[in-house]
Enzyme design. Structure first.
Site, PDB file in Angstrom:
ATOM      1  N   GLU A  85      36.833  63.459  27.144  1.00  0.00           N
ATOM      2  CA  GLU A  85      37.907  63.718  28.091  1.00  0.00           C
ATOM      3  C   GLU A  85      37.947  62.592  29.120  1.00  0.00           C
ATOM      4  OE1 GLU A  85      35.583  67.480  29.577  1.00  0.00           O
ATOM      5  OE2 GLU A  85      37.138  66.995  30.998  1.00  0.00           O
ATOM      6  N   CYS A 117      35.767  69.962  27.819  1.00  0.00           N
ATOM      7  CA  CYS A 117      34.404  69.886  27.258  1.00  0.00           C
ATOM      8  C   CYS A 117      34.295  70.501  25.869  1.00  0.00           C
ATOM      9  CB  CYS A 117      33.416  70.598  28.183  1.00  0.00           C
ATOM     10  SG  CYS A 117      33.413  69.935  29.835  1.00  0.00           S
ATOM     11  N   THR A 158      27.648  67.813  40.266  1.00  0.00           N
ATOM     12  CA  THR A 158      27.671  68.184  38.839  1.00  0.00           C
ATOM     13  C   THR A 158      28.274  67.065  37.984  1.00  0.00           C
ATOM     14  OG1 THR A 158      29.810  69.335  38.928  1.00  0.00           O
ATOM     15  CG2 THR A 158      27.866  70.640  39.462  1.00  0.00           C
ATOM     16  N   SER A 207      36.712  78.472  37.996  1.00  0.00           N
ATOM     17  CA  SER A 207      36.296  77.895  36.705  1.00  0.00           C
ATOM     18  C   SER A 207      35.119  78.687  36.123  1.00  0.00           C
ATOM     19  CB  SER A 207      35.952  76.405  36.849  1.00  0.00           C
ATOM     20  OG  SER A 207      34.730  76.219  37.536  1.00  0.00           O
ATOM     21  N   HIS A 239      27.372  75.534  26.893  1.00  0.00           N
ATOM     22  CA  HIS A 239      27.903  74.387  27.624  1.00  0.00           C
ATOM     23  C   HIS A 239      27.338  74.483  29.040  1.00  0.00           C
ATOM     24  CE1 HIS A 239      30.349  71.537  29.619  1.00  0.00           C
ATOM     25  NE2 HIS A 239      31.024  72.438  30.306  1.00  0.00           N
ATOM     26  N   LYS A 248      23.907  82.210  34.169  1.00  0.00           N
ATOM     27  CA  LYS A 248      24.980  83.173  34.455  1.00  0.00           C
ATOM     28  C   LYS A 248      25.595  83.654  33.140  1.00  0.00           C
ATOM     29  CE  LYS A 248      26.608  80.843  38.737  1.00  0.00           C
ATOM     30  NZ  LYS A 248      26.347  81.773  39.827  1.00  0.00           N
ATOM     31  N   ASN A 282      26.224  66.906  34.010  1.00  0.00           N
ATOM     32  CA  ASN A 282      27.292  67.312  33.100  1.00  0.00           C
ATOM     33  C   ASN A 282      27.739  66.110  32.273  1.00  0.00           C
ATOM     34  OD1 ASN A 282      29.284  68.675  31.739  1.00  0.00           O
ATOM     35  ND2 ASN A 282      30.480  69.233  33.556  1.00  0.00           N
ATOM     36  N   SER A 315      37.445  73.594  29.859  1.00  0.00           N
ATOM     37  CA  SER A 315      38.398  74.106  30.840  1.00  0.00           C
ATOM     38  C   SER A 315      39.818  73.938  30.362  1.00  0.00           C
ATOM     39  CB  SER A 315      38.219  73.364  32.171  1.00  0.00           C
ATOM     40  OG  SER A 315      37.063  73.821  32.804  1.00  0.00           O
TER      41      SER A 315
END
Ligand code: HMG
Length: 396
Positions: A85, A117, A158, A207, A239, A248, A282, A315
């Site tokens: 990207e 991603c 990030t 996000s 990811h 999370k 990232n 995203s």
């Protein structure tokens, strides 16, 4: 020739590259005036790779593909799929530059794929179809990105840079792809980068919600289509825009599956999948594949025959949940020592040099410029631009 349905397809070899410079997140925390633990613990990142002026997604990808080339006979490769990207041209695939730099055979088709991603996973699924339709062919998939947010923004800690290359074939020595997969698309504006911007825009908290929704929906689709039950998965590679996101996500997946895993148990389970990501940051399309390499090289358990889940999120947004079976003997084809060396040999930069790298840009008015050699590693560098034509050099 076997029937397409019976063909086993997967990853025969995998290699990564990252940028030649690194910054510790304590430096970014000091610049933001927040405690170091907000980044070390709160988002689970210790360092991030920083691309210097002569590194870009092409040079990172070329280094990863070249490592695959050094170890394998690539005469069966008929396709190179490059996922990014942070592409360098609106028309020409970054993969064509990589093809030339690495010296692949001319009878290869090359394409660039984009969906934030997620696109490396899209490329992997397309590679499976190509190899299934002609098992004598192999496909190179390369995920390469430089994650860049504005200085001072919530996304700044990030960032990161890196590439992962994979050789996809019917002789998978690392892992074999299972069927089915679960997919989900939802048109949302959680993270995007308009054509006029070098840095991404993000609605950070939203996000995270979008990521978790894509995870539940992809998991539901995977399960409805006959995917493995949660209890059969040894672990999951997520990811990881920042490693805490994986915690999370796993907690969310455990809840959906009525599993009583505690936060501590999840942290222990995921730790091997996060070791390299904590140090690189990232890498957008490559992030989940760094997590796979990290798992293979750092798991204390022997993973021969283990079923591993994968959740890829891009995203905008597209998600895919899939699983794979680690192949017996995989340890013969990976090298923790080689990976750690690549991470340890990065040059540590201070805040001012990081700012300098972040702000560096090539002329956009058609004029020519040389690009100074800074900390590029991996054997390939962007040496300049001549009337809008990027010029690369191989310094192996
Ligand atoms: P923020 O607002 O700076 O941070 O942004 P926060 O205030 O939410 O704090 C983060 C965590 O640190 C919190 O924990 C705090 O409690 C904790 P949580 O509630 O999340 O568990 N914390 C501390 N912990 C220990 N000691 C302390 C301390 N202080 C606070 N002293 C945010 C966080 C993720 C929003 C930001 O980093 C961001 O905008 N990142 C970019 C967007 C992103 O990565 N989104 C992830 C999902 S979208 C995605 O994955 C796709 C993507 O890769 C792009 C693509 O697809 O192309 C981004």
């Amino acid at each position: 020739m076997p029937m397409p349905e019976s063909v086993t397809v997967g990853i025969e070899d995998i290699a990564f590259s990252t940028a030649g410079s690194v910054i510790d997140l304590s430096v970014i925390a000091d610049a933001h005036g927040v405690p170091h633990d907000k980044f070390y613990v709160g988002i689970g990142q210790n360092q991030m790779s920083v691309a210097g002026p002569d590194e870009d997604p092409v040079t990172l990808a070329a280094a990863a593909v070249d490592e695959i080339k050094q170890r394998n006979d690539l005469t069966a490769v008929r396709t190179l799929l490059l996922a990014t990207e942070s592409g360098v041209d609106q028309s020409k695939s970054a993969g064509v530059f990589v093809h030339g730099l690495v010296g692949l055979h001319p009878n290869v088709r090359v394409l660039e794929l984009k969906q934030a991603c997620y696109s490396a996973t899209g490329a992997l699924m397309l590679a499976r179809s190509l190899v299934t339709s002609d098992p004598s062919e192999k496909v190179l998939v390369v995920a390469t990105d430089i994650a860049k947010y504005d200085i001072g923004s919530s996304g700044e800690p990030t960032q990161g840079a890196g590439a992962v290359a994979m050789l996809i074939s019917t002789t998978p020595r690392i892992l074999a792809l299972d069927r089915p997969t679960g997919v989900y698309t939802d048109d949302v504006m959680d993270f995007w980068r308009p054509n006029h911007r070098k840095t991404a825009l993000v609605d950070g908290k939203f996000s995270i919600e979008a990521y978790l929704r894509a995870l539940s929906e992809s998991w539901e689709d995977y399960s409805a289509r006959g995917g493995r039950p949660y209890s059969e998965l040894t672990t999951v590679c997520f990811h990881q825009p920042f490693t805490k996101m994986a915690n999370k996500a796993h907690r969310h997946l455990a809840e959906i599956n009525s599993s009583r895993q505690t936060g501590e148990e999840i942290a222990t389970l995921l730790d091997p999948t996060q070791i390299y990501n904590r140090r690189i940051g990232n890498t957008y399309t490559a992030s989940m594949y760094f997590s796979l390499i990290s798992l293979l090289e750092n798991s204390e358990k022997d993973l021969d025959g283990a079923h591993v889940g994968f959740f890829s999120y891009g995203s905008g947004s597209v998600g895919e949940f899939w699983s794979a079976t680690i192949q017996p003997g995989y340890r013969n084809y990976i090298s923790r020592e080689n990976s750690v060396r690549k991470l340890d040999c990065r040059t540590e930069v201070g805040y001012l040099e990081y700012l300098d790298f972040h702000q560096h840009g090539l002329p956009e008015n058609g004029s020519s410029a040389e690009v100074e050699r800074k900390t590029s590693s991996g054997g390939f560098r962007l040496s300049g631009i001549d009337s809008d034509r990027r010029r690369y050099e191989n310094f192996i």
